[in-house]
Design a protein around this motif. Structure first.
Motif, PDB file in Angstrom:
ATOM      1  N   GLU A   1       0.828  -1.205   0.000  1.00 30.90           N
ATOM      2  CA  GLU A   1       0.000   0.000   0.000  1.00 30.90           C
ATOM      3  C   GLU A   1       0.867   1.262   0.000  1.00 30.90           C
ATOM      4  OE1 GLU A   1      -3.091   0.165  -0.528  1.00 30.90           O
ATOM      5  OE2 GLU A   1      -4.332  -1.124   0.737  1.00 30.90           O
ATOM      6  N   GLN A   2       1.983   1.229   0.691  1.00 32.03           N
ATOM      7  CA  GLN A   2       2.831   2.412   0.763  1.00 32.03           C
ATOM      8  C   GLN A   2       3.771   2.533  -0.427  1.00 32.03           C
ATOM      9  OE1 GLN A   2       5.218   2.825   4.296  1.00 32.03           O
ATOM     10  NE2 GLN A   2       6.371   4.547   3.485  1.00 32.03           N
ATOM     11  N   ILE A   3       4.495   1.461  -0.725  1.00 34.48           N
ATOM     12  CA  ILE A   3       5.550   1.582  -1.716  1.00 34.48           C
ATOM     13  C   ILE A   3       4.989   1.725  -3.129  1.00 34.48           C
ATOM     14  CG2 ILE A   3       5.967  -0.844  -2.275  1.00 34.48           C
ATOM     15  CD1 ILE A   3       8.997  -0.194  -1.818  1.00 34.48           C
ATOM     16  N   PHE A   4       3.750   1.272  -3.350  1.00 34.52           N
ATOM     17  CA  PHE A   4       3.112   1.439  -4.659  1.00 34.52           C
ATOM     18  C   PHE A   4       1.950   2.444  -4.581  1.00 34.52           C
ATOM     19  CE2 PHE A   4       5.435  -2.429  -5.306  1.00 34.52           C
ATOM     20  CZ  PHE A   4       5.808  -2.382  -6.647  1.00 34.52           C
ATOM     21  N   GLU A   5       2.059   3.417  -3.688  1.00 30.58           N
ATOM     22  CA  GLU A   5       1.015   4.418  -3.498  1.00 30.58           C
ATOM     23  C   GLU A   5       0.680   5.139  -4.802  1.00 30.58           C
ATOM     24  OE1 GLU A   5      -1.756   7.106  -2.255  1.00 30.58           O
ATOM     25  OE2 GLU A   5      -1.044   5.371  -1.132  1.00 30.58           O
ATOM     26  N   ASN A   6       1.672   5.580  -5.545  1.00 28.10           N
ATOM     27  CA  ASN A   6       1.411   6.333  -6.779  1.00 28.10           C
ATOM     28  C   ASN A   6       0.630   5.508  -7.789  1.00 28.10           C
ATOM     29  OD1 ASN A   6       2.762   8.547  -5.765  1.00 28.10           O
ATOM     30  ND2 ASN A   6       4.706   8.028  -6.738  1.00 28.10           N
ATOM     31  N   ASP A   7       0.923   4.208  -7.884  1.00 27.78           N
ATOM     32  CA  ASP A   7       0.224   3.349  -8.839  1.00 27.78           C
ATOM     33  C   ASP A   7      -1.182   3.013  -8.357  1.00 27.78           C
ATOM     34  OD1 ASP A   7       2.532   2.691 -10.766  1.00 27.78           O
ATOM     35  OD2 ASP A   7       3.384   2.183  -8.823  1.00 27.78           O
ATOM     36  N   LEU A   8      -1.335   2.761  -7.073  1.00 33.50           N
ATOM     37  CA  LEU A   8      -2.635   2.374  -6.539  1.00 33.50           C
ATOM     38  C   LEU A   8      -3.610   3.546  -6.475  1.00 33.50           C
ATOM     39  CD1 LEU A   8      -1.381   0.127  -3.602  1.00 33.50           C
ATOM     40  CD2 LEU A   8      -2.756  -0.668  -5.522  1.00 33.50           C
TER      41      LEU A   8
ATOM     42  N   GLU B   1     -13.024  20.286 -17.322  1.00 33.83           N
ATOM     43  CA  GLU B   1     -13.283  19.044 -16.586  1.00 33.83           C
ATOM     44  C   GLU B   1     -12.288  17.983 -17.016  1.00 33.83           C
ATOM     45  OE1 GLU B   1     -17.016  16.078 -15.448  1.00 33.83           O
ATOM     46  OE2 GLU B   1     -17.120  17.325 -17.255  1.00 33.83           O
ATOM     47  N   VAL B   2     -11.640  17.363 -16.029  1.00 30.62           N
ATOM     48  CA  VAL B   2     -10.748  16.228 -16.259  1.00 30.62           C
ATOM     49  C   VAL B   2     -11.251  15.084 -15.390  1.00 30.62           C
ATOM     50  CG1 VAL B   2      -8.394  15.342 -16.079  1.00 30.62           C
ATOM     51  CG2 VAL B   2      -8.771  17.733 -16.727  1.00 30.62           C
ATOM     52  N   LEU B   3     -11.621  13.974 -16.008  1.00 33.51           N
ATOM     53  CA  LEU B   3     -12.181  12.845 -15.273  1.00 33.51           C
ATOM     54  C   LEU B   3     -11.100  12.135 -14.458  1.00 33.51           C
ATOM     55  CD1 LEU B   3     -14.525  11.317 -18.009  1.00 33.51           C
ATOM     56  CD2 LEU B   3     -15.136  12.876 -16.139  1.00 33.51           C
ATOM     57  N   ALA B   4     -11.512  11.560 -13.325  1.00 34.60           N
ATOM     58  CA  ALA B   4     -10.574  10.805 -12.488  1.00 34.60           C
ATOM     59  C   ALA B   4     -10.200   9.492 -13.180  1.00 34.60           C
ATOM     60  CB  ALA B   4     -11.196  10.516 -11.127  1.00 34.60           C
ATOM     61  N   GLU B   5      -8.951   9.092 -13.020  1.00 33.37           N
ATOM     62  CA  GLU B   5      -8.479   7.818 -13.540  1.00 33.37           C
ATOM     63  C   GLU B   5      -8.248   6.865 -12.370  1.00 33.37           C
ATOM     64  OE1 GLU B   5      -5.107   8.108 -16.022  1.00 33.37           O
ATOM     65  OE2 GLU B   5      -5.983   9.614 -17.361  1.00 33.37           O
ATOM     66  N   PRO B   6      -8.879   5.704 -12.382  1.00 33.10           N
ATOM     67  CA  PRO B   6      -8.715   4.774 -11.253  1.00 33.10           C
ATOM     68  C   PRO B   6      -7.277   4.279 -11.138  1.00 33.10           C
ATOM     69  CG  PRO B   6      -9.841   3.704 -13.084  1.00 33.10           C
ATOM     70  CD  PRO B   6      -9.740   5.163 -13.436  1.00 33.10           C
ATOM     71  N   GLY B   7      -6.903   3.876  -9.930  1.00 33.29           N
ATOM     72  CA  GLY B   7      -5.568   3.357  -9.711  1.00 33.29           C
ATOM     73  C   GLY B   7      -5.382   1.986 -10.333  1.00 33.29           C
ATOM     74  N   SER B   8      -4.143   1.599 -10.489  1.00 31.87           N
ATOM     75  CA  SER B   8      -3.822   0.305 -11.092  1.00 31.87           C
ATOM     76  C   SER B   8      -3.880  -0.801 -10.048  1.00 31.87           C
ATOM     77  CB  SER B   8      -2.414   0.354 -11.704  1.00 31.87           C
ATOM     78  OG  SER B   8      -2.322   1.335 -12.716  1.00 31.87           O
TER      79      SER B   8
ATOM     80  N   VAL C   1       2.072  -4.716 -12.317  1.00 36.05           N
ATOM     81  CA  VAL C   1       1.087  -3.662 -12.055  1.00 36.05           C
ATOM     82  C   VAL C   1       0.233  -3.541 -13.304  1.00 36.05           C
ATOM     83  CG1 VAL C   1       0.735  -1.230 -11.501  1.00 36.05           C
ATOM     84  CG2 VAL C   1       2.679  -2.471 -10.501  1.00 36.05           C
ATOM     85  N   VAL C   2      -1.096  -3.642 -13.148  1.00 33.28           N
ATOM     86  CA  VAL C   2      -2.019  -3.704 -14.280  1.00 33.28           C
ATOM     87  C   VAL C   2      -2.924  -2.479 -14.279  1.00 33.28           C
ATOM     88  CG1 VAL C   2      -3.863  -5.033 -15.384  1.00 33.28           C
ATOM     89  CG2 VAL C   2      -1.953  -6.219 -14.269  1.00 33.28           C
ATOM     90  N   SER C   3      -3.002  -1.813 -15.426  1.00 32.24           N
ATOM     91  CA  SER C   3      -3.812  -0.600 -15.558  1.00 32.24           C
ATOM     92  C   SER C   3      -5.302  -0.929 -15.553  1.00 32.24           C
ATOM     93  CB  SER C   3      -3.446   0.129 -16.858  1.00 32.24           C
ATOM     94  OG  SER C   3      -4.313   1.220 -17.079  1.00 32.24           O
ATOM     95  N   ARG C   4      -6.086   0.009 -15.025  1.00 29.37           N
ATOM     96  CA  ARG C   4      -7.554  -0.129 -15.027  1.00 29.37           C
ATOM     97  C   ARG C   4      -8.227   1.079 -15.664  1.00 29.37           C
ATOM     98  NH1 ARG C   4      -9.659  -0.476  -9.413  1.00 29.37           N
ATOM     99  NH2 ARG C   4     -11.518  -1.393 -10.363  1.00 29.37           N
ATOM    100  N   SER C   5      -7.494   1.848 -16.429  1.00 24.55           N
ATOM    101  CA  SER C   5      -8.057   3.076 -16.974  1.00 24.55           C
ATOM    102  C   SER C   5      -7.956   3.107 -18.497  1.00 24.55           C
ATOM    103  CB  SER C   5      -7.325   4.297 -16.408  1.00 24.55           C
ATOM    104  OG  SER C   5      -5.966   4.286 -16.773  1.00 24.55           O
ATOM    105  N   GLY C   6      -8.981   3.693 -19.102  1.00 26.78           N
ATOM    106  CA  GLY C   6      -8.976   4.024 -20.507  1.00 26.78           C
ATOM    107  C   GLY C   6      -8.650   2.875 -21.438  1.00 26.78           C
TER     108      GLY C   6
ATOM    109  N   SER D   1      -0.475  -4.648 -18.612  1.00 25.83           N
ATOM    110  CA  SER D   1       0.583  -4.539 -17.598  1.00 25.83           C
ATOM    111  C   SER D   1       1.421  -3.299 -17.886  1.00 25.83           C
ATOM    112  CB  SER D   1       1.472  -5.780 -17.614  1.00 25.83           C
ATOM    113  OG  SER D   1       0.763  -6.917 -17.184  1.00 25.83           O
ATOM    114  N   VAL D   2       1.477  -2.405 -16.912  1.00 27.66           N
ATOM    115  CA  VAL D   2       2.283  -1.197 -17.081  1.00 27.66           C
ATOM    116  C   VAL D   2       3.669  -1.368 -16.453  1.00 27.66           C
ATOM    117  CG1 VAL D   2       0.310   0.344 -17.266  1.00 27.66           C
ATOM    118  CG2 VAL D   2       1.202  -0.199 -15.009  1.00 27.66           C
ATOM    119  N   ILE D   3       3.783  -2.280 -15.492  1.00 32.05           N
ATOM    120  CA  ILE D   3       5.073  -2.628 -14.894  1.00 32.05           C
ATOM    121  C   ILE D   3       5.101  -4.137 -14.709  1.00 32.05           C
ATOM    122  CG2 ILE D   3       6.667  -2.305 -12.958  1.00 32.05           C
ATOM    123  CD1 ILE D   3       5.259   0.284 -12.286  1.00 32.05           C
TER     124      ILE D   3
END
Length: 710
Positions: free
Chosen positions: A194-201, A224-231, A514-519, A525-527
């Motif tokens: 949860e901490q070390i991957f905070e930016n991705d989550l 307006e800029v829509l929110a992008e969910p975390g990975s 790390v798997v993307s959930r946006s767009g 897999s982004v990482i």
């Protein structure tokens, strides 16, 4: 015709003049008569920025079992900045009646120090739609009843130290994260993944700019800029194996508490411990347990000081939030003899098959002019008789390794520090590089380390004013994993895994991808974390004898130190090779007010000749490694053996070691004691130790019936 056209042009001219006159009159009216009124109205219109919190990404195990998720829950928040003195008491009384929660409890939640000072305080959560409506209908000032996304951990305490937990921003995080668009009330990663991957989550917050008037009515949307969910983050652990490992570790600690120490006559405190399971073919961490543990769900909503102290400051279960697998630093005890053995071989100080007579102790020869402590004893001062390198490891002869470490000390040049160099080669004394925060690097003792410790804390490390020079006794203690040596359980697993796989030292991976959930990148897999090789270690000639000694630790016929723990174990195709350790803990137990008991250590890999998995178990103040830690490891290996049947073939990132096949005198082939020494994979024709059996009387490896048929 011309007269008609003239009339039309005249009409158009009059119309145009009239329009300009009306426009000028309107401009004069607005700019002169209503100047102040319109200026005030313009000042009242303003731009309001609305930040939308993104949906936090999930954390899943290697098979997709959800370890951290989000759920919609009803919450009641109170903004205490809205109240005059004394008004808050009335509001809390009203809420108490609506929610059936004591007003004192609601008031204590307003004092939650883990929440950002500017944020509304959550005083109740878990409400359904009917509960939210009841609160909203009262229109209490400063009170809001709403739906909110809350972090949840479906597996509860399973994998808690790996997954981590979320909480309110710390002062150090506030400045950075608020500038990045976080909301003051947001929960952020505080430990683990949860901490070390905070930016991705976390994802990217949405941002909407609105033009609103003084009544709050929106006039227009500026941008307006829509929110992008975390990975999503997929970890390498197996949830079932993780649960089994945690359960076996806890059961082992409980069993140790029912055992009386022969030294003190008291029960072992057995206050905590850690276990690590790694795939030594690629460095993946399959399970990582630390005890005592906790349920991350407790921390999501924040705790009062009293609640925190009762749960996490229990003196009989200290350090529940600490991941002992990477933060616990322990004397490794006799498991460190692997390092000393390889160092002695590297320095050509050890002849692997040379006999050494263990009389129960080692005494520094008089010619070295020893003063002070000159005699070093085996456990219980027990003499083991004649041993070589293999049996010294199997039976854990302290005297043998005292002599090796002592003799290394007197070699002048780089080889004097052969133990320290070999330890560093195997990954001790530095962080492993696992993707978890707060990892400790341990310590390998040498002259510089000794001087630093004596200077930094003389009361703890040098109460009697001893010399800071590196002495023979220091090297002797280092040789059996005591003195200034401290390691973490993950380092132990990694070092033994490196030796088992032939020399490939990995940086352990506990995250697969790390798997993307946006767009457009949804599900991509982004990482990805492939096996990360730190270095390839080359072991000295004779290391096969070290391996042979480790193979015998669980053997009853060879009187291994862990044979009782593995009595009845089905070793067919899944025999283990390992080492027990019993490390002396310095100082006094602060709760029991007596000298600390020994800690139990056991590290092993399996199968012996096809190494796939390595297990390290450390149990604080739990007694002997063979009695306390080895039974826990056995149960973990049995679980591994069952679970791996359903796993896909892993990525293999090392070259399996080839067996050493030494020439063995013909006269030794008939000795039953050598039946366990037959190296698997040795080419036919090389004489290897082989015991005669009724089916093979001549001991040549071919059944006599087949020879007669020929």
């Amino acid at each position: 015709m011309n007269e008609q056209l003239s009339r039309r042009l005249a009409f158009m001219g009059v119309l145009i003049i009239a329009l300009f006159a009306a426009l000028a009159t309107r401009a004069w009216y607005l700019q002169v008569l209503r100047t102040e009124e319109l200026s005030d109205q313009a000042l009242l219109n303003h731009v309001e920025i609305v930040v939308t919190q993104p949906t936090r990404g999930r954390i899943l195990d290697r098979h997709g079992v959800v370890l951290a998720d989000n759920v919609r829950t009803g919450v009641v928040t109170v903004d205490r900045s809205r109240y005059a003195p004394g008004q808050i008491d009335y509001v809390l009384e009203q809420l108490s009646q609506l929610l059936d929660i004591p007003a004192a409890t609601l008031a204590s939640r307003l004092d939650d120090e883990q929440t950002h000072p500017l944020a509304e305080k959550v005083v109740a959560s878990g409400l359904d739609e009917y509960g939210l409506l009841r609160v909203a209908e009262q229109s209490l000032p400063g009170v809001e009843a709403k739906w909110a996304m809350s972090r949840t951990y479906p597996q509860n305490e399973i994998g808690a130290h790996v997954v981590g937990y979320v909480g309110a921003m710390s002062p150090g995080q506030q400045e950075r994260l608020l500038k990045a668009g976080y909301l003051p009330a947001e929960r952020v990663g505080k430990s683990g993944i949860e901490q070390i991957f905070e930016n991705d989550l976390h994802g990217q917050p949405g941002r909407t700019e609105l033009e609103v008037d003084s009544t709050g009515r929106v006039h227009r949307v500026i941008s307006e800029v829509l929110a992008e969910p975390g990975s999503d983050v997929f970890v390498s652990i197996d949830a079932d194996l993780q649960a089994a490992t945690e359960s076996y570790l806890r059961q082992g600690l409980i069993a140790a508490r029912k055992t009386v120490s022969e030294d003190s006559g008291f029960f072992y405190p057995s206050i905590g411990g850690a276990a690590v399971v790694m795939d030594l073919r690629n460095g993946d961490v399959l399970a990582m347990a630390s005890h005592p543990t906790f349920d991350p769900n407790w921390l999501v909503g924040g705790l009062t000081t009293a609640e925190y102290q009762s749960v996490f400051e229990n003196p009989y279960a200290p350090g529940a939030l600490n991941n002992r697998a990477i933060q616990g630093q322990y004397s490794p005890g006799s498991v460190f003899k692997l390092v000393t053995a390889l160092a002695g071989l590297e320095a050509r100080l050890i002849s692997p098959r040379a006999a050494y007579y263990d009389i129960g102790y080692f005494k520094i020869p008089e010619k070295y002019g020893c003063t002070g402590r000159c005699t070093f004893y085996n456990a219980d001062k027990a003499p083991l008789g004649i041993v070589d390198l293999s049996s010294a490891i199997t039976r854990s002869s302290d005297a043998y390794f005292y002599k090796v470490a002592h003799d290394l000390y007197w070699i002048r040049g780089e080889e004097q520090w052969a133990i320290q160099d070999m330890a560093q080669l195997l990954g001790f004394g530095s962080q492993s590089g696992i993707q978890l925060p707060f990892e400790k690097k341990g310590r390998i003792g040498d002259e510089k380390v000794k001087q630093q410790l004596f200077e930094s804390n003389p009361d703890a490390y040098n109460p009697y004013g001893e010399s800071s020079q590196w002495l023979p006794g220091d090297n002797i203690n280092t040789g059996i994993g005591q003195g200034f040596v401290s390691v973490t359980p993950v380092q132990l697993a990694n070092a033994f895994g490196t030796f088992a796989n032939g020399g490939t030292l990995f940086s352990p991976n506990i995250v697969e991808r790390v798997v993307s959930r946006s767009g457009d990148r949804f599900g991509e897999s982004v990482i990805e974390f492939n096996p990360r090789i730190q270095r390839i270690a080359e072991f000295p000639e004779g290391s096969g004898v070290v391996r042979e000694g480790l193979h015998g630790v669980a053997s009853k016929s060879r009187r291994g130190t862990a044979w009782r723990a593995f009595e009845g174990y089905d070793s067919s195709g899944y025999a283990i090779a390992g080492k027990t350790g019993t490390s002396q803990a310095e100082g006094r137990n602060p709760v029991l007010h007596r000298k600390k008991e020994d800690s139990a250590v056991f590290v092993a890999w399996a199968p012996q000749h096809d190494p796939r998995y390595v297990v390290a178990v450390v149990m604080e103040e739990a007694g002997f490694g063979g009695d306390a830690a080895a039974p826990v490891a056995r149960r973990i290996f049995e679980a591994l053996r069952a679970y791996e049947q359903r796993w896909p073939d892993p990525q293999v990132a090392f070259i399996p070691p080839q067996p050493e096949c030494p020439q063995i005198p013909e006269a030794l082939r008939g000795y039953e004691a050598f039946i366990g020494y037959v190296p698997e994979g040795c080419p036919w024709g090389i004489q290897v130790p082989r015991a005669n059996t009724p089916e093979d009387v001549d001991g040549d490896g071919v059944p006599d019936v087949e020879e007669r048929d020929e």
